[in-house]
Motif scaffolding. Sequence first.
Motif, mmCIF file in Angstrom:
data_model
loop_
_atom_site.group_PDB
_atom_site.id
_atom_site.type_symbol
_atom_site.label_atom_id
_atom_site.label_comp_id
_atom_site.label_asym_id
_atom_site.label_seq_id
_atom_site.Cartn_x
_atom_site.Cartn_y
_atom_site.Cartn_z
ATOM 1 N N HIS A 1 0.783 -1.190 -0.093
ATOM 2 C CA HIS A 1 0.063 -0.002 0.011
ATOM 3 C C HIS A 1 0.720 1.320 0.046
ATOM 4 N N ASP A 2 1.875 1.250 0.708
ATOM 5 C CA ASP A 2 2.839 2.507 0.678
ATOM 6 C C ASP A 2 3.447 2.641 -0.532
ATOM 7 N N ALA A 3 3.699 1.501 -1.552
ATOM 8 C CA ALA A 3 4.019 1.524 -2.744
ATOM 9 C C ALA A 3 3.173 1.900 -3.514
ATOM 10 N N GLY A 4 1.950 2.225 -3.109
ATOM 11 C CA GLY A 4 0.783 2.643 -4.034
ATOM 12 C C GLY A 4 0.217 1.566 -5.082
ATOM 13 N N GLN A 5 0.551 0.349 -4.891
ATOM 14 C CA GLN A 5 -0.188 -0.671 -5.574
ATOM 15 C C GLN A 5 -1.275 -1.600 -4.917
ATOM 16 N N PRO A 6 -2.133 -1.921 -5.779
ATOM 17 C CA PRO A 6 -3.328 -2.681 -5.376
ATOM 18 C C PRO A 6 -3.147 -3.980 -4.885
ATOM 19 N N TYR A 7 -3.807 -4.625 -4.040
ATOM 20 C CA TYR A 7 -3.806 -5.897 -3.359
ATOM 21 C C TYR A 7 -5.084 -6.496 -3.573
ATOM 22 N N ILE A 8 -5.233 -7.311 -4.326
ATOM 23 C CA ILE A 8 -6.506 -8.170 -4.808
ATOM 24 C C ILE A 8 -6.624 -9.572 -4.365
ATOM 25 N N VAL A 9 -7.541 -9.805 -3.833
ATOM 26 C CA VAL A 9 -7.984 -11.435 -3.040
ATOM 27 C C VAL A 9 -8.902 -11.816 -3.726
ATOM 28 N N VAL A 10 -8.572 -13.294 -4.113
ATOM 29 C CA VAL A 10 -9.705 -14.035 -4.749
ATOM 30 C C VAL A 10 -9.832 -15.227 -3.773
ATOM 31 N N LEU A 11 -10.673 -15.491 -2.933
ATOM 32 C CA LEU A 11 -10.859 -16.600 -2.243
ATOM 33 C C LEU A 11 -11.439 -17.673 -2.802
ATOM 34 N N THR A 12 -10.922 -18.816 -2.640
ATOM 35 C CA THR A 12 -11.476 -20.115 -3.243
ATOM 36 C C THR A 12 -11.679 -21.072 -2.047
ATOM 37 N N ASP A 13 -12.248 -22.250 -2.555
ATOM 38 C CA ASP A 13 -12.849 -23.204 -1.796
ATOM 39 C C ASP A 13 -11.641 -24.247 -1.262
ATOM 40 N N PRO A 14 -11.400 -24.269 -0.152
ATOM 41 C CA PRO A 14 -11.787 -23.741 1.464
ATOM 42 C C PRO A 14 -10.774 -22.646 1.649
ATOM 43 N N THR A 15 -11.184 -21.651 2.341
ATOM 44 C CA THR A 15 -10.303 -20.653 2.826
ATOM 45 C C THR A 15 -10.605 -20.524 4.300
ATOM 46 N N THR A 16 -9.860 -21.235 5.074
ATOM 47 C CA THR A 16 -10.325 -20.941 6.495
ATOM 48 C C THR A 16 -8.939 -20.928 7.367
ATOM 49 N N GLY A 17 -9.165 -20.627 8.786
ATOM 50 C CA GLY A 17 -8.090 -20.788 9.872
ATOM 51 C C GLY A 17 -7.337 -19.410 9.801
ATOM 52 N N GLY A 18 -6.064 -19.504 10.064
ATOM 53 C CA GLY A 18 -5.113 -18.262 10.078
ATOM 54 C C GLY A 18 -5.368 -17.677 8.798
ATOM 55 N N VAL A 19 -5.164 -18.156 7.817
ATOM 56 C CA VAL A 19 -5.261 -17.455 6.277
ATOM 57 C C VAL A 19 -6.332 -16.579 6.317
ATOM 58 N N THR A 20 -7.549 -16.946 6.824
ATOM 59 C CA THR A 20 -8.856 -15.975 6.879
ATOM 60 C C THR A 20 -8.674 -14.972 7.704
ATOM 61 N N ALA A 21 -7.956 -15.413 8.608
ATOM 62 C CA ALA A 21 -7.733 -14.100 9.805
ATOM 63 C C ALA A 21 -6.530 -13.168 9.430
ATOM 64 N N SER A 22 -5.811 -13.483 8.389
ATOM 65 C CA SER A 22 -4.934 -12.295 7.809
ATOM 66 C C SER A 22 -4.939 -12.050 6.664
ATOM 67 N N TYR A 23 -4.247 -12.263 5.801
ATOM 68 C CA TYR A 23 -4.137 -11.844 4.331
ATOM 69 C C TYR A 23 -5.171 -11.997 3.307
ATOM 70 N N ALA A 24 -5.977 -12.928 3.672
ATOM 71 C CA ALA A 24 -7.243 -13.445 2.936
ATOM 72 C C ALA A 24 -8.196 -12.433 2.876
ATOM 73 N N MET A 25 -8.221 -11.545 4.160
ATOM 74 C CA MET A 25 -9.209 -10.633 4.426
ATOM 75 C C MET A 25 -8.967 -9.103 4.335
ATOM 76 N N LEU A 26 -7.927 -9.051 3.703
ATOM 77 C CA LEU A 26 -7.000 -7.561 3.801
ATOM 78 C C LEU A 26 -7.034 -6.941 2.370
ATOM 79 N N GLY A 27 -7.826 -7.422 1.322
ATOM 80 C CA GLY A 27 -7.780 -6.921 0.107
ATOM 81 C C GLY A 27 -8.500 -5.512 -0.074
ATOM 82 N N ASP A 28 -7.688 -4.949 -1.146
ATOM 83 C CA ASP A 28 -8.417 -3.548 -1.547
ATOM 84 C C ASP A 28 -9.863 -4.048 -1.965
ATOM 85 N N VAL A 29 -9.746 -5.033 -2.803
ATOM 86 C CA VAL A 29 -11.051 -5.851 -3.487
ATOM 87 C C VAL A 29 -11.091 -7.470 -2.756
ATOM 88 N N GLN A 30 -12.296 -7.759 -2.511
ATOM 89 C CA GLN A 30 -12.302 -9.081 -2.176
ATOM 90 C C GLN A 30 -13.277 -9.899 -2.920
#
Length: 284
Positions: A189-218
């Motif tokens: 973000h500091d570099a001004g670049q987008p972060y896009i997350v595409v969640l596929t089956d299944p996405t659970t646990g610590g991944v969901t609790a971190s980078y899987a839910m921090l996208g500019d677009v989910q």
Amino acid sequence: MSWLNRVRNAIPFIAKKSDAPDNLWQKCPGCGQMVFTKEWQENLSVCPHCDHHGRIGPKDRFAQIFDAGTCRALPVPQVKEDPLKFRDSKRYTDRIKTARAQTGEQDALLNAHGTIEGHSAVVGVQDFAFMGGSMGMAVGAAFVQGVQEAIARRCPYIIFTAAGGARMQEGILSLMQMPRATVAIQMLHDAGQPYIVVLTDPTTGGVTASYAMLGDVQISEPNALIGFAGQRVIESTIREKLPQGFQRAEYLLDHGMLDMVVERKALRQTLARLIDYLTAAQAA
């Protein structure tokens, strides 16, 4: 040899059992219908009967997303493979060897650079077939690598998540990948670049609790299972009955946790359009 097999082999226009391929058909995990493997593959591993989106690995995903001939895989970061000398019913190192033999990959997250309808992008893909896509030190290192490559190339980082959570064989070291990934996203973000997350089956646990839910677009594929803990665990904790399908993509979309649910056949075009929108200001 039985009488039936002798008769079969003696008749020239009947194919011998040994000559018939054993992978002509594939059973859909969603509806149970039998689908021609060729038809399944041509339909991007999506069932033509019920629209069930099958799980796919990095190679198939890169081929579907990137423009032809532009995909360049990034080298896999090297980490200490068994920092805790962990052993349960099997040694952790043996489990890694088995997963590598089954998938042909070094670990659960691979990155590649290429173009999506002419737009430069770095794409990371988690492979659920590799130990449930679990997040360990190698996955954390690969995520940071993908972000750093995107910063260096001044392009978006797109992550396709698929995970059962943190890798228990690495203990606290696997959990530390959650804040590590969060810091990397802030660098992007500091570099001004987008972060896009595409969640596929299944996405659970610590991944969901971190980078899987921090996208500019989910974004999510249809009917993907997305959550932190399992439904039975949550119900036993809060002692309440939860709504049917509350951890599926469509429910999360209706309740504001996702921006869109996109079918696989439309993902490439959708990602290209998003990159165009999110990078228009930089181009100007």
